[in-house]
Motif scaffolding. Structure first.
Motif, PDB file in Angstrom:
ATOM      1  N   LYS A  80     178.478  18.551  40.912  1.00 35.16           N
ATOM      2  CA  LYS A  80     178.719  19.548  41.963  1.00 35.16           C
ATOM      3  C   LYS A  80     178.378  19.016  43.360  1.00 35.16           C
ATOM      4  O   LYS A  80     178.588  19.711  44.351  1.00 35.16           O
ATOM      5  N   LYS A  81     177.807  17.778  43.404  1.00 37.39           N
ATOM      6  CA  LYS A  81     177.432  17.132  44.670  1.00 37.39           C
ATOM      7  C   LYS A  81     176.430  17.969  45.477  1.00 37.39           C
ATOM      8  O   LYS A  81     176.546  18.124  46.704  1.00 37.39           O
ATOM      9  N   LEU A  82     175.449  18.518  44.757  1.00 37.29           N
ATOM     10  CA  LEU A  82     174.384  19.252  45.436  1.00 37.29           C
ATOM     11  C   LEU A  82     173.442  18.272  46.128  1.00 37.29           C
ATOM     12  O   LEU A  82     173.347  17.097  45.739  1.00 37.29           O
ATOM     13  N   PRO A  83     172.706  18.717  47.155  1.00 40.82           N
ATOM     14  CA  PRO A  83     171.727  17.844  47.819  1.00 40.82           C
ATOM     15  C   PRO A  83     170.682  17.331  46.830  1.00 40.82           C
ATOM     16  O   PRO A  83     170.322  18.026  45.865  1.00 40.82           O
ATOM     17  N   LYS A  84     170.193  16.121  47.079  1.00 45.65           N
ATOM     18  CA  LYS A  84     169.270  15.469  46.151  1.00 45.65           C
ATOM     19  C   LYS A  84     168.029  16.313  45.888  1.00 45.65           C
ATOM     20  O   LYS A  84     167.575  16.445  44.746  1.00 45.65           O
ATOM     21  N   HIS A  85     167.452  16.904  46.948  1.00 45.80           N
ATOM     22  CA  HIS A  85     166.217  17.679  46.769  1.00 45.80           C
ATOM     23  C   HIS A  85     166.465  18.923  45.917  1.00 45.80           C
ATOM     24  O   HIS A  85     165.603  19.355  45.143  1.00 45.80           O
ATOM     25  N   GLU A  86     167.670  19.517  46.037  1.00 45.53           N
ATOM     26  CA  GLU A  86     167.986  20.691  45.230  1.00 45.53           C
ATOM     27  C   GLU A  86     168.202  20.308  43.766  1.00 45.53           C
ATOM     28  O   GLU A  86     167.784  21.037  42.852  1.00 45.53           O
ATOM     29  N   ILE A  87     168.838  19.153  43.546  1.00 47.58           N
ATOM     30  CA  ILE A  87     169.009  18.655  42.164  1.00 47.58           C
ATOM     31  C   ILE A  87     167.650  18.442  41.513  1.00 47.58           C
ATOM     32  O   ILE A  87     167.418  18.847  40.368  1.00 47.58           O
ATOM     33  N   GLU A  88     166.730  17.816  42.243  1.00 49.25           N
ATOM     34  CA  GLU A  88     165.390  17.556  41.704  1.00 49.25           C
ATOM     35  C   GLU A  88     164.664  18.851  41.377  1.00 49.25           C
ATOM     36  O   GLU A  88     164.021  18.976  40.326  1.00 49.25           O
ATOM     37  N   LYS A  89     164.745  19.833  42.284  1.00 45.76           N
ATOM     38  CA  LYS A  89     164.043  21.095  42.063  1.00 45.76           C
ATOM     39  C   LYS A  89     164.624  21.853  40.873  1.00 45.76           C
ATOM     40  O   LYS A  89     163.888  22.315  39.990  1.00 45.76           O
ATOM     41  N   ARG A  90     165.945  21.985  40.836  1.00 41.85           N
ATOM     42  CA  ARG A  90     166.578  22.747  39.753  1.00 41.85           C
ATOM     43  C   ARG A  90     166.348  22.076  38.405  1.00 41.85           C
ATOM     44  O   ARG A  90     166.078  22.740  37.397  1.00 41.85           O
ATOM     45  N   THR A  91     166.454  20.743  38.367  1.00 37.35           N
ATOM     46  CA  THR A  91     166.267  20.017  37.114  1.00 37.35           C
ATOM     47  C   THR A  91     164.831  20.147  36.621  1.00 37.35           C
ATOM     48  O   THR A  91     164.581  20.427  35.442  1.00 37.35           O
ATOM     49  N   THR A  92     163.876  19.967  37.529  1.00 37.74           N
ATOM     50  CA  THR A  92     162.468  20.079  37.159  1.00 37.74           C
ATOM     51  C   THR A  92     162.134  21.483  36.675  1.00 37.74           C
ATOM     52  O   THR A  92     161.428  21.670  35.670  1.00 37.74           O
ATOM     53  N   ASP A  93     162.648  22.495  37.385  1.00 37.57           N
ATOM     54  CA  ASP A  93     162.395  23.876  36.979  1.00 37.57           C
ATOM     55  C   ASP A  93     162.971  24.166  35.590  1.00 37.57           C
ATOM     56  O   ASP A  93     162.323  24.803  34.753  1.00 37.57           O
ATOM     57  N   ALA A  94     164.195  23.695  35.339  1.00 40.35           N
ATOM     58  CA  ALA A  94     164.837  23.934  34.039  1.00 40.35           C
ATOM     59  C   ALA A  94     164.073  23.243  32.914  1.00 40.35           C
ATOM     60  O   ALA A  94     163.897  23.806  31.827  1.00 40.35           O
ATOM     61  N   LEU A  95     163.600  22.016  33.176  1.00 39.38           N
ATOM     62  CA  LEU A  95     162.818  21.295  32.170  1.00 39.38           C
ATOM     63  C   LEU A  95     161.484  22.000  31.907  1.00 39.38           C
ATOM     64  O   LEU A  95     161.021  22.083  30.763  1.00 39.38           O
ATOM     65  N   LYS A  96     160.901  22.523  32.961  1.00 36.92           N
ATOM     66  CA  LYS A  96     159.626  23.230  32.822  1.00 36.92           C
ATOM     67  C   LYS A  96     159.796  24.487  31.971  1.00 36.92           C
ATOM     68  O   LYS A  96     158.996  24.757  31.061  1.00 36.92           O
ATOM     69  N   HIS A  97     160.856  25.257  32.231  1.00 32.86           N
ATOM     70  CA  HIS A  97     161.052  26.518  31.524  1.00 32.86           C
ATOM     71  C   HIS A  97     161.454  26.317  30.068  1.00 32.86           C
ATOM     72  O   HIS A  97     161.344  27.250  29.265  1.00 32.86           O
ATOM     73  N   THR A  98     161.905  25.134  29.719  1.00 34.32           N
ATOM     74  CA  THR A  98     162.280  24.849  28.326  1.00 34.32           C
ATOM     75  C   THR A  98     161.283  23.901  27.653  1.00 34.32           C
ATOM     76  O   THR A  98     161.571  23.331  26.600  1.00 34.32           O
TER      77      THR A  98
END
Length: 356
Positions: free
Chosen positions: A109-127
């Motif tokens: 989706k070509k999201l900004p790097k900082h947003e990719i890091e935040k969303r990925t980390t949050d998703a990994l944390k919640h699972t």
């Protein structure tokens, strides 16, 4: 107000109609399961919602947004629908780390790097995958791989989560554990879930409402409790939960079981139209039959099996067999003994109704 709407949807494969005039609505934040035997059309319906299959009739909307319409020949491709998807196959990439598996759709989706890091980390944390983020998915169990697929779907912040038999390849213990995790994630994030399964226990445990399908046609939509207690027809009764269905003869005097000479006054009585037919199907759950000392229907215990929390009986009533399940502490007859039973709850169906 309805959030996901399917209006008069139809799908054909050649001359075969897979889905015929299907209309339903799903609320925002609802867990809605599509349940039915293989080939009933539930996965085809999910694929049309996802955009993997176009419609041959009707339209699909989410909120005020039109997704597909045969009337206007409009079709929104899957990548623009903002749906998270989890399939039966784990669909993880073994050449990528767990972190990169979850981040990959966001990079597309070509999201900004900082947003990719935040969303990925949050998703990994919640699972519960943060500790294995740099490992290969091949290092994880089946449940771990399915968590990766869930995390990847969560990371895009989906409006709707679509799950197609996501737990069927897991062992029973993991399957039960993942049910609770999926439900917890839904409560936490508030997204709608459309869940496809042929496993009734999964549907009953997860769903706010269930749609039972047969050959592309809706049989019943209701809460798990209502579908179990008040099935709309013989097919739904037969498909949901354990069932007994025996053929009986009817007269104005009462009910006659083939192989028995007595006439029984069974309550509630069959409706007048079935008495006129002279035969009917008497249907009852194994847990809704009681042993009594007298005044019941006589039978013989053919088999008695200990199943942990329940004792499962096979009882011959005349020349037909039923199952009865009682708590392991409830006294009951032994194998080979005679007994008497009464139905604490039952349903009456025509012999012409379809069970499968």
């Amino acid at each position: 107000m309805s959030y996901i709407q399917l209006n008069h949807v139809m799908k054909k494969f050649g001359d075969v109609i897979a889905i015929e005039d299907l209309s339903l609505s799903i609320e925002k934040g609802e867990c809605f399961s599509m349940l039915g035997p293989s080939g009933c059309g539930k996965t085809t319906t999910l694929r049309m919602i996802a955009g993997f299959e176009d419609l041959d009739g009707g339209e699909i909307k989410v909120g005020e947004n039109l997704l597909s319409s045969k009337i206007t020949n409009f079709y929104l491709p899957p990548e623009k629908r903002n749906f998270g998807m989890v399939f039966q196959a784990f669909a993880v990439w073994p050449h990528m780390t767990v972190y990169d598996n979850v981040a990959f759709p966001l990079k597309i989706k070509k999201l900004p790097k900082h947003e990719i890091e935040k969303r990925t980390t949050d998703a990994l944390k919640h699972t519960n995958l943060l500790s294995v983020a740099q490992k290969s998915p091949d290092d994880l169990s089946g449940g771990g791989k399915q968590r990766v697929a869930l995390a990847r779907a969560l990371a895009i912040n989906p409006d709707v989560m679509l799950l197609d038999e996501p737990l069927s390849s897991l062992d029973p213990h993991l399957r039960e554990e993942m049910r609770f995790e999926i439900k917890a994630l839904q409560r936490q994030f508030g997204f709608s879930i459309i869940y496809v399964t042929h496993d009734q226990s999964e549907a009953m445990a997860l769903s706010d409402r269930i749609m039972v399908m047969k050959k592309g046609v809706i049989q019943q939509i209701d809460t798990p409790l209502e579908i179990y207690n008040n099935p709309s027809n013989r097919f739904v009764f037969n498909f949901i939960g354990l069932s007994n269905q025996i053929t009986v003869n009817l007269s104005q005097q009462g009910v006659i079981l083939p192989g028995c000479s007595d006439v029984f006054d069974i309550q509630p009585p069959p409706p007048p139209e079935l008495i006129q037919e002279g035969r009917a199907i008497l249907a009852s759950r194994p847990s809704e039959i009681r042993f009594v000392a007298q005044g019941g229907i006589p039978g013989v215990v053919k088999r008695r099996s200990y199943l942990g929390e329940v004792i499962d009986y096979n009882i011959m009533l005349g020349d037909q067999e039923i199952r009865v399940q009682k708590g392991r502490r409830d006294p009951g007859p032994n194998e080979g003994e005679t007994c008497q039973v009464i139905f604490s709850k039952l349903h009456w169906y025509s012999c012409n109704s379809v069970a499968e």
